[in-house]
Structures are given as C-alpha cells and as structure tokens.
Design a protein around this motif. Structure first.
Motif, PDB file in Angstrom:
ATOM      1  N   PHE A 246      14.645  34.202  -0.288  1.00 22.29           N
ATOM      2  CA  PHE A 246      16.085  34.079  -0.544  1.00 22.29           C
ATOM      3  C   PHE A 246      16.864  34.361   0.735  1.00 22.29           C
ATOM      4  CE2 PHE A 246      20.290  34.878  -2.033  1.00 22.29           C
ATOM      5  CZ  PHE A 246      20.416  34.091  -3.175  1.00 22.29           C
ATOM      6  N   GLN A 247      17.622  33.353   1.184  1.00 24.19           N
ATOM      7  CA  GLN A 247      18.411  33.449   2.410  1.00 24.19           C
ATOM      8  C   GLN A 247      19.845  33.809   2.029  1.00 24.19           C
ATOM      9  OE1 GLN A 247      16.340  33.145   5.059  1.00 24.19           O
ATOM     10  NE2 GLN A 247      14.743  32.622   3.570  1.00 24.19           N
ATOM     11  N   SER A 248      20.119  35.095   1.999  1.00 25.29           N
ATOM     12  CA  SER A 248      21.378  35.604   1.452  1.00 25.29           C
ATOM     13  C   SER A 248      22.549  35.378   2.405  1.00 25.29           C
ATOM     14  CB  SER A 248      21.230  37.102   1.165  1.00 25.29           C
ATOM     15  OG  SER A 248      22.431  37.639   0.666  1.00 25.29           O
ATOM     16  N   GLY A 249      23.625  34.848   1.857  1.00 32.50           N
ATOM     17  CA  GLY A 249      24.830  34.589   2.631  1.00 32.50           C
ATOM     18  C   GLY A 249      25.234  33.134   2.636  1.00 32.50           C
TER      19      GLY A 249
ATOM     20  N   TYR B 298      14.334  38.932   0.464  1.00 34.84           N
ATOM     21  CA  TYR B 298      15.753  38.731   0.723  1.00 34.84           C
ATOM     22  C   TYR B 298      16.006  38.920   2.213  1.00 34.84           C
ATOM     23  CZ  TYR B 298      16.861  39.140  -4.285  1.00 34.84           C
ATOM     24  OH  TYR B 298      16.946  38.949  -5.649  1.00 34.84           O
ATOM     25  N   HIS B 299      16.661  37.930   2.815  1.00 35.39           N
ATOM     26  CA  HIS B 299      17.032  38.050   4.222  1.00 35.39           C
ATOM     27  C   HIS B 299      18.525  37.785   4.339  1.00 35.39           C
ATOM     28  CE1 HIS B 299      16.334  38.175   8.547  1.00 35.39           C
ATOM     29  NE2 HIS B 299      17.205  37.187   8.637  1.00 35.39           N
ATOM     30  N   GLN B 300      19.280  38.792   4.759  1.00 32.63           N
ATOM     31  CA  GLN B 300      20.735  38.685   4.844  1.00 32.63           C
ATOM     32  C   GLN B 300      21.181  38.142   6.199  1.00 32.63           C
ATOM     33  OE1 GLN B 300      20.217  42.876   3.631  1.00 32.63           O
ATOM     34  NE2 GLN B 300      22.300  42.712   2.829  1.00 32.63           N
ATOM     35  N   GLY B 301      22.468  37.818   6.281  1.00 33.82           N
ATOM     36  CA  GLY B 301      23.068  37.464   7.560  1.00 33.82           C
ATOM     37  C   GLY B 301      23.444  36.017   7.755  1.00 33.82           C
ATOM     38  N   TRP B 302      23.373  35.203   6.699  1.00 35.78           N
ATOM     39  CA  TRP B 302      23.662  33.769   6.836  1.00 35.78           C
ATOM     40  C   TRP B 302      25.144  33.439   6.600  1.00 35.78           C
ATOM     41  CZ3 TRP B 302      20.022  30.275   8.463  1.00 35.78           C
ATOM     42  CH2 TRP B 302      18.683  30.660   8.389  1.00 35.78           C
ATOM     43  N   ASP B 303      26.007  34.417   6.568  1.00 41.13           N
ATOM     44  CA  ASP B 303      27.409  34.204   6.205  1.00 41.13           C
ATOM     45  C   ASP B 303      28.263  34.033   7.458  1.00 41.13           C
ATOM     46  OD1 ASP B 303      29.618  34.017   4.494  1.00 41.13           O
ATOM     47  OD2 ASP B 303      29.972  36.177   4.543  1.00 41.13           O
TER      48      ASP B 303
END
Length: 482
Positions: free
Chosen positions: A66-69, A335-340
């Motif tokens: 899941f590519q969060s953001g 979960y990997h955050q930072g795509w926003d």
C-alpha cells in the motif's frame, strides 16, 4: 433486575479487567494445535468461518504493497503526452465537468495543466508504458496486470484509505485482512495469519492501527504489526526475571482462568484471548526465525537493494514479506507513506520511487523464481490518484498535484490475474475514465474472488444487520482473471 452477590460481582469484574489488559497484547491468529485451544466446531472463527473456500481459489495468500498518500499515475504508469503539449494551459471546463475539488484546489483562480517532466518508454512484450522513475518495475511489466481505471468515492486521505481498506469511509469496519482471516483462518501454525508492516522514517500522512483492525469481528482477526529492530512484535519477549518455564506455567494458569470465565459468561472474546496467548507463546520462537536474515545470500540483498539490510525500511519489509509468504502467512500488508506531493512533486516522487521501485520489482521476481508467484497475489497502489493540473505555482520543471479520486492506477501480479495485461483507459488528459471503470468495491470483490470467496456470501451480523466488505456493491473484474 438481575441480582449479583459479592462473589459474582468480583468474578465479573476480574473477567472484565482481564479482557482489558489483554487488549495490549498482540492479537494473533491461530494456535499450533487447534485442539489445544478449542475445536473448530466449538469456535469456527478460529479456523475460518467458511471451513473451505466458496470456489476454487487462485491465490493462497496476498501481499499488499500500500503506497499511502496517493502516487501520481501521471508520473508512473499512465502516459499522457497531451499534457506535455498543453503544459500551462487551463484545464478545459468540459473535461472537469462537475467533479468536486478539494478545498486546496478550490481556492485557486486557475487550474493549469501540468505535463510530467519525466519520460516514458514502452517495455516488455506487452509494450506497457512506464516512467523513467520506475526502471526496475519496467523490467517486470510482463508479469504485471495494470488497472488504469480505478476510481473511488473519497477525495481526502483518511476516508479514502479507510474506504479502500475496509469498504466504508468511516472508521469501525473490519479491514480486508481481517475479513480474510475471519473467512479462511490460516495455513500457518506458528505465525499470525494477518501481518502488517509500516516503513520507518517514511513521513507523510499519518496511519492508524484501525486500518488493519478487526472492527466488529472477533479481535483474533485483526492484524499484527511487525516493527523494525530487535523486538518486531511488542510485548512478546519475557519480562526481566521470567524464564520460559515460568512463562509457560503462567500461561497454563491464565488459560484455566479464561476457560472458567468463558464457561460463565460465554463471551467469544475470551476464546479469542486464549488462542492469542497460546499463539504469542509459539511466536517467541517463530518470530526470531522469520526476521533473521542471516540465511539470505548476498545476491538476494543485491536484488532488493542496499536498504534491505536495514530493518523497517520498505526494502527490508518486502524481503520479510517474501519470507512470510514462504511460511504461508495468508495476508501481509506493507504501508509506505510519503506519496502526497501537493508541491515539489518532481523531487518528491523521484525520492519515493527510488525508495520503493527496486524492492517492489524484486519481490515479484523473487516470488516467481521460487515458484510462489502463481498462488501469491501481489497488489501495488494507493488510495487515489493525482490531478492533471498543478496545485500552486507551475513552472517548466516544478509543480504539485492535488488529490484526484476520478482515476488512478494500481497493479497486481500472480495469484490468478493476467500477466502482461492492462485494463481500463483514461482520456488524453488523464482526468476521466473512458473505458472499463473499476470501483474500489470491484477491486475488493475481485481480491476476495481470487482467494476463493464469494464477496456477497461473506457476511457478519452486527447490530441487527448483515455486513460485508463490499457493502451492497462490487463486481468481479472478470477481464483481468487468468
């Protein structure tokens, strides 16, 4: 009115406090020997409520990246040369239509189209277009099934992620992994059937444990979070001064107390806690084994990238996901955050791709060469896409993109989906879907189908109503099925 004597009151209070205390212990899925806890016919939820799948399953396990953001589809997989030609021109009103904007975009006096500064090329026999930011993914496109026509009902992060993970935008429903755990149980005797990992130091929008929670399902079905470092699962190690023999005796006495409490109160959560404690005891030996990478050869670390040696990184989590697949863990979610990237998108997304591209591709390759990809479904994607216009100041080399629920791209691999295939199309502006739209509920229905579950038949009665992951919606995406 029911009367309680002193003994009954204290017994009930003790059971209540015990349940509350146990909530801090990692919730896990199955014991080594179910008969040592409860027979399946006594509590079928522990071994999966279905007993067996509704239909023959194409996948035995899922790894969800899941590519969060909200990764920009326009900088990754949805090539739109028209945007480059019209860079800086206003988004045509007829293209936008009546689609809602976020409060951030709504404040702008204009919506200038922004072409990607990154180049695209076609790759593989399938000829899939992939951005130069994804060179490793470009090498495996013939193993991937792209869905370029995803769309969602939600335009902001929290409800959009919650919607994708639970089928409802408001917190409180079970997550996908919890539904699978409830339906099918686990094929592993010493590890949880539902494991979650969050990349360390990734930043970005916050994530909440309810995203992998059990909702109204028994707590035995919620995900167990693995963390980077020497203690991957909290509260699993024995406290100072307590050895394994002491701990085992303590667990036996606690089990007896819980069995007495269940005999009196018939609360299924007490059954869940018995199984959780027994699993936790077994995990004391299985967790160190699965998280110890010392048996991995050098070429594996080279394949996943240098970060794969650093516990908790996305690369290390991808490698651990493969090790969990080898041990038949049914649902593993990264979960990997930072795509926003609302501003400075070219720089931000370049870093995100650098941190994830190699490891994502390596995972698919690794599973394939070990004979695991055919029955492992790998999923990559975020909660929504990004706008084709720039949020904030637009230049030739810098721009940002706002949230866009109208279309985005996900990919899947293995587990019963077509390889080297692309489903759905968007218009030349990358703003609207022109062919084969796929709703979030359709994706959820298809994931369950690949695991052998009829999404309309998997229900749970709660507060007088039967709930399901897909609510009252969802159609299987038949064209992508192998």
């Amino acid at each position: 009115m029911t009367q309680f004597n002193r003994r009954q009151f204290l017994t009930g209070a003790a059971a209540g406090l015990g349940t509350a205390a146990l909530a801090s212990v990692p919730n896990v899925a199955m014991a080594k020997d179910l008969s040592s806890v409860l027979k399946p016919e006594q509590n079928p939820e522990i071994n999966g409520i279905l007993g067996k799948p509704h239909i023959p399953a194409k996948a035995k396990r899922v790894i969800y990246l899941f590519q969060s953001g909200g990764p920009s589809q326009l900088e990754t997989f949805d090539y739109k040369p028209t945007l480059n030609k019209m860079h800086g021109q206003e988004l045509p009103a007829e293209v936008r239509g009546g689609q809602v904007l976020t409060g951030m975009s709504a404040q702008q006096s204009s919506l200038p189209l922004a072409g990607s500064i990154y180049g695209f090329d076609q790759h593989g026999d399938s000829g899939a277009w992939v951005s130069e930011l994804m060179p490793h993914t470009a090498k495996i496109v013939d193993d991937l099934c792209f869905v370029k026509s995803m769309h969602t009902d939600q335009i902001n992060h929290d409800p959009a992620i919650t919607f994708l993970q639970t089928g409802f935008p408001i917190a409180g429903r079970p997550s996908i992994g919890a539904w699978l755990n409830y339906a099918l149980g686990t094929d592993n005797n010493t590890l949880p059937g539902f494991i979650v990992m969050v990349s360390t130091n990734a930043g970005g929008q916050p994530l909440y444990s309810r995203l992998w929670g059990n909702g109204f399902l028994p707590s035995i079905h919620q995900g167990v979070q693995f963390r980077g470092g020497k203690d991957p699962v909290l509260y699993l190690n024995n406290p100072p001064g307590l050895d394994l023999k002491d701990r085992s005796q303590l667990m036996q006495h606690l089990k007896k107390l819980n069995e007495e409490a269940y005999a009196q109160w018939h609360d299924q959560e007490i059954q869940s806690r018995i199984a959780q404690y027994e699993m936790a005891e077994r995990m004391q030996s299985s967790i160190p084994d699965v998280t110890d990478f010392s048996d991995e050869p050098e070429w594996v670390f080279e394949m996943y990238g240098p970060d794969s040696r650093k516990p908790g990184t996305y690369a290390a989590n991808c490698l651990l996901a493969r090790r969990l697949a080898e041990r038949n863990v049914k649902f593993t979610q990264l979960y990997h955050q930072g795509w926003d990237q609302h501003d400075n998108l070219p720089g931000g997304i370049k870093n995100q791709c650098k941190n994830t591209d190699q490891a994502s591709a390596a995972l698919v390759t690794d599973l394939k060469q070990r004979g695991l990809l055919d029955d492992t479904l790998v999923v990559w994607g975020g909660e929504f896409g990004r706008t084709n216009y720039s949020q904030g100041k637009l230049t030739e080399t810098n721009y940002g993109r706002d949230h866009h629920p109208g279309c985005f791209t996900m990919w899947m691999a293995g587990g019963g989906v077509k390889a080297g295939f692309s489903h759905g199309e968007t218009d030349e502006f990358g703003y609207n879907i022109t062919k084969d739209p796929v709703h979030v509920h359709d994706f959820q229905a298809t994931l369950l189908h690949l695991m052998g579950i009829d999404h309309e038949k998997l229900t749970y009665k709660y507060q007088g109503r039967r709930f399901r992951l897909t609510d009252v919606h969802g159609k299987i995406i038949k064209p992508i099925l192998a």
